[in-house]
Design an enzyme around this catalytic site. Sequence first.
Site, PDB file in Angstrom:
ATOM      1  CB  THR A  27      -0.907   0.018   1.248  1.00  0.00           C
ATOM      2  OG1 THR A  27      -0.114   0.343   2.406  1.00  0.00           O
ATOM      3  CG2 THR A  27      -1.570  -1.338   1.470  1.00  0.00           C
ATOM      4  CB  CYS A  28       0.196   4.856  -0.071  1.00  0.00           C
ATOM      5  SG  CYS A  28      -1.062   5.034   1.211  1.00  0.00           S
ATOM      6  CG  ASN A  29       0.586   4.682   4.891  1.00  0.00           C
ATOM      7  OD1 ASN A  29       1.185   5.606   4.363  1.00  0.00           O
ATOM      8  ND2 ASN A  29      -0.577   4.822   5.480  1.00  0.00           N
ATOM      9  N   GLY A  78     -10.379   2.667   7.601  1.00  0.00           N
ATOM     10  CA  GLY A  78     -10.993   1.505   6.995  1.00  0.00           C
ATOM     11  C   GLY A  78     -10.379   1.029   5.705  1.00  0.00           C
ATOM     12  CD  GLN A  79      -7.345   3.628   0.999  1.00  0.00           C
ATOM     13  OE1 GLN A  79      -7.066   4.620   1.670  1.00  0.00           O
ATOM     14  NE2 GLN A  79      -7.114   3.539  -0.285  1.00  0.00           N
ATOM     15  CG  MET A 108      -5.916   6.268  -2.732  1.00  0.00           C
ATOM     16  SD  MET A 108      -5.989   6.043  -0.954  1.00  0.00           S
ATOM     17  CE  MET A 108      -4.620   7.059  -0.428  1.00  0.00           C
ATOM     18  N   GLY A 109      -8.649   9.246  -4.839  1.00  0.00           N
ATOM     19  CA  GLY A 109      -9.170  10.527  -5.293  1.00  0.00           C
ATOM     20  C   GLY A 109     -10.627  10.716  -4.917  1.00  0.00           C
ATOM     21  CB  SER A 111      -3.575   2.689   9.810  1.00  0.00           C
ATOM     22  OG  SER A 111      -3.979   1.489   9.199  1.00  0.00           O
ATOM     23  CB  ALA A 116     -11.074  10.211 -11.153  1.00  0.00           C
TER      24      ALA A 116
END
Length: 542
Positions: A141-143, A207-208, A287-288, A201, A284
């Site tokens: 993920t991004c993290n 929740g993502q 996340m957008g 997180s 879009a």
Amino acid sequence: MAVSSAFAGAKLESIFLSNAPAPASAPAAAASSHPTSHFLIKPRRAQRPNTIRCDSTASSDVVVENASRNASSLSALQQLKTSSADRYTKEKSSIIVIGLSIHTTPVEIREKLAIPEAEWPRAIKELCALNHIEEAAVLCTCNRMEIYVVALSQHRGVKEVTEWMSKTGGIPVSEISDHRFLLYNKDATRHIFQVSAGLDSLVLGEGQILAQVKQVAKVSQGVAGFGRNISGLFKHAIMVGKRVRTETKIAEGAVSVSSAAVELALMKLPPSGYSTARALLIGAGKMGKLVIKHLVSKGCTKVVVVNRSVEKVDALREEFKDIEIIYKPVDDMMSCAGEADVIFTSTSSETPLFLKENVTGLPPVGPDVGGRRLFIDISVPRNVGSCVNEVEGTRAYNVDDLKEVVAANREDRLRKAMEAEAIIDEELKLFEAWRDSLETVPTIRKLRAYAERIRSSDLEKCLQKMGDNVNNNTKKAVEALSKGIVNKLLHGPLQHLRYDGTDDRTLDETLENMHALNRMFSLETEISLLEEKIRAKVEQQK
């Protein structure tokens, strides 16, 4: 399938003799401290319980050497039975997580090691082709970038996976080792449960991440290597994530990374700019979409969206009626940036969209919004290069900067985190019991195979005695009768080898039954689980 004696050379040496003691200077694969954000309860320090030794005793080396001399007359599997390699059968394989997260690793390294979702099946297959890896999964993920494996050897498994990551991402092993965290067995299980519950997180309870864990299970399902242990681990983690959110309400009031991005933008704008700042969203996707959702919650009434196609933007217009959404094609991105005060970027581009040279010529923003154009980049790999900060009147933020936002309601979050940890403790025991019960699976297989050999052999003798005049219907009836008798006889013993925690029997009773059946039917002399693993590895390497 018989394994040829040629395997006694290169294959046996490759798979097992590589487990010779590492040099004294080699770094130990001890678990590092568990990564936690600054507002979370610090988990117990990762231990290495029941660590499988990867070194051989002197006497074991002699056995292996003597076995090698007789390679011409002994098969590789026969040699293996007298070698030190059978240490793998003494305890079950280890679940390991090799991870790099926002808590331990800068975004510059994470983005190089990031694996796109479409590449997860390929990554799983490559990881399981490594000598000591049986199962694998990728959570990216991004993290975080985390690899979960079931390994025959903890030390060698970590070494092979780290080298694979180095090769894939083009980062030296030493640099990965400086930032990675390692967790084993119960600690690895606890970690994925905490991740799924939102406890690891950046924004507690978001929740993502649960949706992302679900996506790992969905994409990996059916991939060779996403096996019983790893798939069971992720399915249980998903259940834990749902239970924690339901029982603790930890997600109430908590925000996603996208919401934190909007909060950060508001923190950097002067109050006079809240209603006048011009917002631009590039991308879009999911996340957008969340960015727009939180912009609406903050009172934003207009946003420009740059995207490759208009269809997703039309869908956003249908969903968000309270905000004016203006679509612009990718070709207009720079001109739109020049007309915006706050720019949110959320695309899957693997190369930066904005660098210093792209931003230098943009017109300045007004003093009512603070005189600085803000880039809020929530993409990994990053869409905005750090060099953008060198341009006067411009400030770029990435996902690592969102830590500023997570300061509110600390006491309430800590209380809910404690409740969540109690739930995780309960679920951890259930998962460990389920995994322990898998020890009976080889016995079940061997007992079935033992009964089938007797059935098929006696059936063949019976049909021979009956002569050639027996018609097919009679043969089928006799075969069905033999199968039915065997299945009825096996039903009771097999029932007492299965354990799922739903009845009064304990795991100890189940394991006692397993050992009793092994003794009664001499099942230990059947093909061993280790031999099955070796055969599979040989087939993979052909």
